[in-house]
Structures are given as structure tokens and as C-alpha cells.
Design a protein around this motif. Structure first.
Motif, PDB file in Angstrom:
ATOM      1  N   LYS A 109      45.671  19.438  37.540  1.00  0.00           N
ATOM      2  CA  LYS A 109      45.543  18.541  38.969  1.00  0.00           C
ATOM      3  C   LYS A 109      44.858  19.656  39.555  1.00  0.00           C
ATOM      4  CE  LYS A 109      50.210  16.728  38.079  1.00  0.00           C
ATOM      5  NZ  LYS A 109      51.588  16.432  38.778  1.00  0.00           N
TER       6      LYS A 109
ATOM      7  N   SER B  57      38.490  17.327  41.482  1.00  0.00           N
ATOM      8  CA  SER B  57      38.978  15.949  41.573  1.00  0.00           C
ATOM      9  C   SER B  57      37.718  14.746  41.171  1.00  0.00           C
ATOM     10  CB  SER B  57      39.667  15.590  43.024  1.00  0.00           C
ATOM     11  OG  SER B  57      38.642  15.584  44.002  1.00  0.00           O
TER      12      SER B  57
ATOM     13  N   ARG C 254      53.317  19.581  31.060  1.00  0.00           N
ATOM     14  CA  ARG C 254      52.093  20.015  31.047  1.00  0.00           C
ATOM     15  C   ARG C 254      51.487  21.112  30.622  1.00  0.00           C
ATOM     16  NH1 ARG C 254      49.137  19.970  35.562  1.00  0.00           N
ATOM     17  NH2 ARG C 254      50.905  20.987  36.711  1.00  0.00           N
TER      18      ARG C 254
ATOM     19  N   SER D 233      46.465  18.240  31.287  1.00  0.00           N
ATOM     20  CA  SER D 233      46.715  17.284  32.705  1.00  0.00           C
ATOM     21  C   SER D 233      46.467  18.098  33.700  1.00  0.00           C
ATOM     22  CB  SER D 233      47.911  16.426  32.490  1.00  0.00           C
ATOM     23  OG  SER D 233      47.987  15.892  31.180  1.00  0.00           O
TER      24      SER D 233
ATOM     25  N   ALA E 252      39.824  17.232  36.795  1.00  0.00           N
ATOM     26  CA  ALA E 252      41.192  16.682  36.873  1.00  0.00           C
ATOM     27  C   ALA E 252      41.552  15.837  35.715  1.00  0.00           C
ATOM     28  CB  ALA E 252      41.504  15.741  38.086  1.00  0.00           C
TER      29      ALA E 252
END
Length: 119
Positions: A86, A119, A66, A84, A14
Motif C-alpha cells: 500500500k 498509487s 501481508r 499487497s 500498489a
């Protein structure tokens, strides 16, 4: 034969970045709109970004600020710079293009490239 081939997918953490590329090849007269779609497991395919030949770019609200889509008409390629990242960006990303062949426009899809954000 007309072919769309995606590349650049992979596994990132992430906050990291990836750049996807899609190259069109074959007996192509011209290419009109090109775009990127994605499909996560168990979910429907959704539009990520599109770049028409004569208009401005468009992005899904979830990726605005992004992701950046661009194209090189001389090389028949379209790219997607993803910053960036996610975990919810995890999906198979597909390239789509409207291509004119022998006087007729066809919609073509690439095979897809996996993007996994941990993550």
C-alpha cells in the motif's frame, strides 16, 4: 567489523510485492533476535516485524497478513516478503540484529533500503 547490509528495495505500484534481504557479516559469534523497522518522512521509526531465535514471529498490526519475516541462520540473513503493498508502506526499511561479538551482545542497524509504493 560487523556489518548489516539491506537490499531489495525499490519502486512498485500498489498491490505489488517486494522482498527485502539483510545480510550480516564480520567476526560474528552468534546472532539472536533479528527484525525489520521502517521510517517514513516526518514520522518516527516503527517496528515492522521481529523473529527471535527461540520464539514465534511478531508483526505490526498494519502489516499482518501481508508481510512475512524469515531467517537463514546458516547464512546470517533475514528477509521480509512484502505482498499487497500500500502507499502507506512507503518508507526506509532498516534491518536490526542483536549480535554477539567477543563475548558481548551488541545491537546493530543496517543502512536502510528505500521502499516506495505508488498509487
Amino acid at each position: 567489523q560487523v556489518q548489516l547490509v539491506e537490499s531489495g528495495g525499490g519502486l512498485v505500484q500498489a498491490g505489488g510485492s517486494l522482498r527485502l534481504s539483510c545480510a550480516a557479516s564480520g567476526s560474528i559469534f552468534s546472532i539472536n533476535a533479528m527484525g525489520w523497522y521502517r521510517q517514513a518522512p516526518g514520522k518516527q521509526r516503527e517496528l515492522v516485524a521481529v523473529i527471535p531465535t527461540g520464539g514465534s514471529t511478531n508483526y505490526a498490526d498494519s502489516v499482518k497478513g501481508r508481510f512475512t519475516i524469515s531467517r537463514d541462520n546458516a547464512k546470517n540473513t533475514v528477509s521480509l516478503q512484502m505482498n499487497s503493498l500500500k502507499p502507506e508502506d512507503t518508507a526506509v526499511y532498516y534491518c536490526k540484529a542483536n549480535i554477539v561479538v567477543r563475548g558481548t551482545m551488541y545491537l546493530h542497524w543496517g543502512q536502510g533500503t528505500q521502499v516506495t509504493v505508488s498509487s
